[in-house]
Design a protein around this motif. Structure first.
Motif, PDB file in Angstrom:
ATOM      1  N   VAL A  78      63.210  43.756  73.172  1.00  9.62           N
ATOM      2  CA  VAL A  78      62.680  43.671  71.803  1.00  9.62           C
ATOM      3  C   VAL A  78      61.290  43.034  71.729  1.00  9.62           C
ATOM      4  CG1 VAL A  78      63.058  42.670  69.500  1.00  9.62           C
ATOM      5  CG2 VAL A  78      64.939  43.792  70.696  1.00  9.62           C
ATOM      6  N   PRO A  79      61.065  41.848  72.334  1.00  9.41           N
ATOM      7  CA  PRO A  79      59.717  41.279  72.217  1.00  9.41           C
ATOM      8  C   PRO A  79      58.632  42.157  72.812  1.00  9.41           C
ATOM      9  CG  PRO A  79      61.050  40.024  73.785  1.00  9.41           C
ATOM     10  CD  PRO A  79      61.973  40.950  73.075  1.00  9.41           C
ATOM     11  N   ARG A  80      58.967  42.886  73.875  1.00 12.46           N
ATOM     12  CA  ARG A  80      57.969  43.763  74.476  1.00 12.46           C
ATOM     13  C   ARG A  80      57.679  44.973  73.589  1.00 12.46           C
ATOM     14  NH1 ARG A  80      59.654  40.629  78.250  1.00 12.46           N
ATOM     15  NH2 ARG A  80      58.315  40.214  80.039  1.00 12.46           N
ATOM     16  N   MET A  81      58.700  45.520  72.951  1.00 15.13           N
ATOM     17  CA  MET A  81      58.468  46.646  72.047  1.00 15.13           C
ATOM     18  C   MET A  81      57.695  46.190  70.799  1.00 15.13           C
ATOM     19  SD  MET A  81      59.560  49.164  73.725  1.00 15.13           S
ATOM     20  CE  MET A  81      59.331  48.264  75.274  1.00 15.13           C
TER      21      MET A  81
ATOM     22  N   SER B 117      56.055  57.123  68.192  1.00 16.63           N
ATOM     23  CA  SER B 117      57.121  56.171  67.820  1.00 16.63           C
ATOM     24  C   SER B 117      58.021  55.800  68.994  1.00 16.63           C
ATOM     25  CB  SER B 117      57.964  56.738  66.669  1.00 16.63           C
ATOM     26  OG  SER B 117      57.161  57.041  65.560  1.00 16.63           O
ATOM     27  N   ILE B 118      57.447  55.687  70.179  1.00 17.49           N
ATOM     28  CA  ILE B 118      58.257  55.367  71.366  1.00 17.49           C
ATOM     29  C   ILE B 118      58.796  53.936  71.321  1.00 17.49           C
ATOM     30  CG2 ILE B 118      58.204  55.116  73.885  1.00 17.49           C
ATOM     31  CD1 ILE B 118      56.155  57.460  73.880  1.00 17.49           C
ATOM     32  N   PRO B 119      57.949  52.906  71.091  1.00 17.51           N
ATOM     33  CA  PRO B 119      58.523  51.547  71.037  1.00 17.51           C
ATOM     34  C   PRO B 119      59.479  51.358  69.869  1.00 17.51           C
ATOM     35  CG  PRO B 119      56.189  51.517  70.449  1.00 17.51           C
ATOM     36  CD  PRO B 119      56.480  52.880  70.987  1.00 17.51           C
ATOM     37  N   GLN B 120      59.217  52.036  68.729  1.00 19.61           N
ATOM     38  CA  GLN B 120      60.131  51.925  67.578  1.00 19.61           C
ATOM     39  C   GLN B 120      61.506  52.490  67.924  1.00 19.61           C
ATOM     40  OE1 GLN B 120      56.970  53.012  67.490  1.00 19.61           O
ATOM     41  NE2 GLN B 120      56.010  52.758  65.497  1.00 19.61           N
ATOM     42  N   MET B 121      61.519  53.616  68.626  1.00 26.47           N
ATOM     43  CA  MET B 121      62.778  54.246  69.013  1.00 26.47           C
ATOM     44  C   MET B 121      63.565  53.349  69.966  1.00 26.47           C
ATOM     45  SD  MET B 121      63.242  57.825  71.102  1.00 26.47           S
ATOM     46  CE  MET B 121      62.293  57.191  72.498  1.00 26.47           C
ATOM     47  N   ILE B 122      62.884  52.786  70.967  1.00 27.90           N
ATOM     48  CA  ILE B 122      63.553  51.912  71.942  1.00 27.90           C
ATOM     49  C   ILE B 122      64.056  50.651  71.256  1.00 27.90           C
ATOM     50  CG2 ILE B 122      63.194  50.523  74.020  1.00 27.90           C
ATOM     51  CD1 ILE B 122      61.131  52.669  74.883  1.00 27.90           C
TER      52      ILE B 122
ATOM     53  N   VAL C 166      63.180  55.286  80.260  1.00 29.43           N
ATOM     54  CA  VAL C 166      64.191  54.947  81.272  1.00 29.43           C
ATOM     55  C   VAL C 166      63.967  53.525  81.781  1.00 29.43           C
ATOM     56  CG1 VAL C 166      65.017  55.464  83.607  1.00 29.43           C
ATOM     57  CG2 VAL C 166      64.593  57.330  81.991  1.00 29.43           C
ATOM     58  N   ILE C 167      62.702  53.197  82.084  1.00 26.28           N
ATOM     59  CA  ILE C 167      62.370  51.849  82.582  1.00 26.28           C
ATOM     60  C   ILE C 167      62.701  50.792  81.539  1.00 26.28           C
ATOM     61  CG2 ILE C 167      60.452  50.337  83.260  1.00 26.28           C
ATOM     62  CD1 ILE C 167      59.098  52.871  84.427  1.00 26.28           C
ATOM     63  N   ALA C 168      62.361  51.066  80.269  1.00 29.47           N
ATOM     64  CA  ALA C 168      62.582  50.092  79.195  1.00 29.47           C
ATOM     65  C   ALA C 168      64.057  49.814  78.949  1.00 29.47           C
ATOM     66  CB  ALA C 168      61.928  50.588  77.904  1.00 29.47           C
ATOM     67  N   TYR C 169      64.924  50.745  79.386  1.00 20.37           N
ATOM     68  CA  TYR C 169      66.361  50.573  79.173  1.00 20.37           C
ATOM     69  C   TYR C 169      67.082  50.003  80.396  1.00 20.37           C
ATOM     70  CZ  TYR C 169      68.089  51.985  74.601  1.00 20.37           C
ATOM     71  OH  TYR C 169      68.449  51.983  73.273  1.00 20.37           O
ATOM     72  N   LEU C 170      66.328  49.458  81.357  1.00 20.70           N
ATOM     73  CA  LEU C 170      66.944  48.886  82.556  1.00 20.70           C
ATOM     74  C   LEU C 170      67.439  47.448  82.400  1.00 20.70           C
ATOM     75  CD1 LEU C 170      64.535  50.107  85.411  1.00 20.70           C
ATOM     76  CD2 LEU C 170      66.776  51.042  84.792  1.00 20.70           C
ATOM     77  N   PRO C 171      66.722  46.556  81.663  1.00 24.63           N
ATOM     78  CA  PRO C 171      67.021  45.121  81.767  1.00 24.63           C
ATOM     79  C   PRO C 171      68.403  44.713  81.249  1.00 24.63           C
ATOM     80  CG  PRO C 171      64.875  45.494  80.724  1.00 24.63           C
ATOM     81  CD  PRO C 171      65.572  46.806  80.789  1.00 24.63           C
ATOM     82  N   LYS C 172      69.043  43.824  81.992  1.00 27.85           N
ATOM     83  CA  LYS C 172      70.287  43.169  81.583  1.00 27.85           C
ATOM     84  C   LYS C 172      70.036  41.664  81.581  1.00 27.85           C
ATOM     85  CE  LYS C 172      72.118  47.224  82.765  1.00 27.85           C
ATOM     86  NZ  LYS C 172      72.544  48.209  81.780  1.00 27.85           N
TER      87      LYS C 172
ATOM     88  N   ALA D   3      66.684  42.217  85.023  1.00 20.75           N
ATOM     89  CA  ALA D   3      65.825  41.545  84.039  1.00 20.75           C
ATOM     90  C   ALA D   3      64.373  41.482  84.530  1.00 20.75           C
ATOM     91  CB  ALA D   3      66.364  40.156  83.711  1.00 20.75           C
ATOM     92  N   PRO D   4      64.127  40.984  85.751  1.00 16.36           N
ATOM     93  CA  PRO D   4      62.747  41.019  86.257  1.00 16.36           C
ATOM     94  C   PRO D   4      62.233  42.447  86.482  1.00 16.36           C
ATOM     95  CG  PRO D   4      64.107  39.496  87.535  1.00 16.36           C
ATOM     96  CD  PRO D   4      65.031  40.289  86.679  1.00 16.36           C
ATOM     97  N   LEU D   5      63.111  43.348  87.000  1.00 16.77           N
ATOM     98  CA  LEU D   5      62.704  44.716  87.286  1.00 16.77           C
ATOM     99  C   LEU D   5      62.277  45.442  86.005  1.00 16.77           C
ATOM    100  CD1 LEU D   5      62.530  46.970  89.458  1.00 16.77           C
ATOM    101  CD2 LEU D   5      64.872  47.587  88.850  1.00 16.77           C
ATOM    102  N   GLY D   6      63.103  45.319  84.948  1.00 19.70           N
ATOM    103  CA  GLY D   6      62.777  45.973  83.685  1.00 19.70           C
ATOM    104  C   GLY D   6      61.549  45.377  83.031  1.00 19.70           C
ATOM    105  N   ALA D   7      61.473  44.042  83.030  1.00 18.09           N
ATOM    106  CA  ALA D   7      60.322  43.367  82.418  1.00 18.09           C
ATOM    107  C   ALA D   7      59.040  43.735  83.151  1.00 18.09           C
ATOM    108  CB  ALA D   7      60.532  41.853  82.440  1.00 18.09           C
ATOM    109  N   PHE D   8      59.086  43.700  84.482  1.00 18.48           N
ATOM    110  CA  PHE D   8      57.913  44.043  85.280  1.00 18.48           C
ATOM    111  C   PHE D   8      57.546  45.514  85.086  1.00 18.48           C
ATOM    112  CE2 PHE D   8      56.011  45.671  89.211  1.00 18.48           C
ATOM    113  CZ  PHE D   8      54.885  44.861  89.293  1.00 18.48           C
TER     114      PHE D   8
END
Length: 399
Positions: free
Chosen positions: A130-133, A146-151, A340-346, A380-385
């Protein structure tokens, strides 16, 4: 407690700065800080802080969700519509399916235990995404499509869907029967949460309008306090109704903020967004350091290569789910890859519910927690990075 707070802020922000200097996401430094000073390594944190850790993490999430709602442009969201709805449940379903099919062979658990594990692991982390979007929306990267809005919208609903499935699968694993009403709770929770948030948003709008005159004008700082108090009240309503009526407090908070965004003048929305952005600077440190503190490194060491392989196989299933959500859209191959990358972090949900199967005495409890801890430390690091590294290379900046 004061010493613990000093460590959280000072060590957390120092570690984040060091990692940023190394061209790595600051979140990695914060998570590492939590692991090191937490109860399972150096044990420097006061038990009182750890006792209210979940509440502090929830406050931090509320702050960023309010900022997300105030930043989110619903007109832009309408452009994507169907994909945003699909993103709220389809990737999670595919990831759960991956665990259901593969985990019994790799990890030696039965099918229902694999479903429990999948429900724990399949939630995307709003604290990372969320903060990144929100930042991308403010900087207008990818906003034309509207890519960040959708994510952002999909990630906000994803957790609710997964947590309801988790409670259903846990009941089945304990020998109980799955109730169809439990699955019905998913749409009910979403709809009631949105309706409650809309009502709260309009109530706040009229209050702010009444006190907008020169004589009784409310300062932006006072409005922030009122909005925060209302958000806490909405979350309390969810807790009070738990077991009787399904309602999503987090969605209510986002909906309330969206109504304020729609009804308030642009200048007021901008001021409120800036205020919550400043609050997030402190809240982010608290959130990720305490998420790190919840990670028991001992369980990670016992997880082994099989657990590591299972996590990446499940992420591949999740990627297929994300790609299916985007069929029929005008997104390019690279933009779909970014989704796909944006939906990785846990992180957040896994830290919150990863230990529940173990505490309930389920045979799969230890391995579920092991995989959950490992997933936090990897994704978490992989998705954020991945988000931080790729957005300028993939997304088009709207002029």
């Amino acid at each position: 407690m004061l010493l613990s707070l000093a460590l959280i802020f000072l060590v957390g922000i120092s570690a984040a700065s060091i990692f940023k200097a190394l061209k790595l996401p600051g979140i990695v430094g914060m998570l590492a800080t939590g692991i090191v000073i937490g109860p399972y390594v150096l044990n420097w944190l006061d038990p009182t802080i750890l006792g209210i850790s979940s509440e502090l993490r929830q406050i931090a999430l509320i702050i960023i969700l309010i900022k997300a709602g105030i930043t989110l442009n619903l007109a832009d969201l309408k452009k994507v519509g169907r994909p945003a709805v699909l993103m709220s449940f389809l990737p999670a379903c595919f990831e759960i399916l991956g665990y259901f099919l593969i985990a019994p062979f790799l990890l030696g658990i039965n099918r229902i235990e694999a479903a429990v594990m999948g429900a724990v692991l399949s939630a995307v982390s709003p604290a990372v995404v969320v903060p990144r979007m929100v930042d991308l929306i403010e900087r207008k990267y990818g906003t034309e499509k509207s890519i960040p809005q959708m994510i952002l919208a999909g990630a906000s609903c994803d957790d609710i869907f997964v947590i309801v499935l988790f409670s259903t699968f846990v009941t089945m694993a304990q020998g109980g029967a799955a109730n169809a009403c439990d699955l019905l709770n998913i749409p009910v929770s979403i709809v009631l949460g949105i309706l409650l948030g809309i009502a709260a948003g309009f109530a706040l709008y009229f209050i702010f309008k009444i006190f907008s005159g020169q004589k009784f004008k409310l300062r932006s700082s006072v409005k922030v306090i009122i909005i925060m108090g209302t958000a806490f009240l909405l979350m309390s309503v969810e807790n009070a109704l738990k077991g009787r009526l399904a309602l999503s407090g987090l969605l209510a908070v986002v909906s309330m903020a969206c109504v304020l965004k729609l009804r308030s003048p642009a200048e007021t929305s901008k001021k409120l967004s800036d205020k919550f952005g400043k609050l997030w600077i402190a809240a982010e440190i608290v959130l990720f350091v305490l998420v790190g503190a919840a990670v028991d490194i001992r369980y990670t060491l016992t997880a082994g290569a099989a657990a590591l392989g299972m996590i990446f196989i499940a992420l591949a299933f999740r990627a297929v789910g994300v790609i299916l959500c985007l069929i029929g859209t005008k997104l390019t191959f690279k933009e779909r890859l970014f989704c796909v990358i944006a939906y990785l972090p846990k992180a957040t949900v896994q830290a919150a519910i990863g230990s529940v199967p173990l505490s309930l005495g389920l045979p799969c409890g230890k391995i579920v927690l092991s995989v959950a801890v490992l997933a936090i430390m990897i994704t978490a690091p992989l998705g954020a990075f991945g988000i931080d590294f790729s957005y300028k290379r993939i997304l088009i900046k709207e002029e």
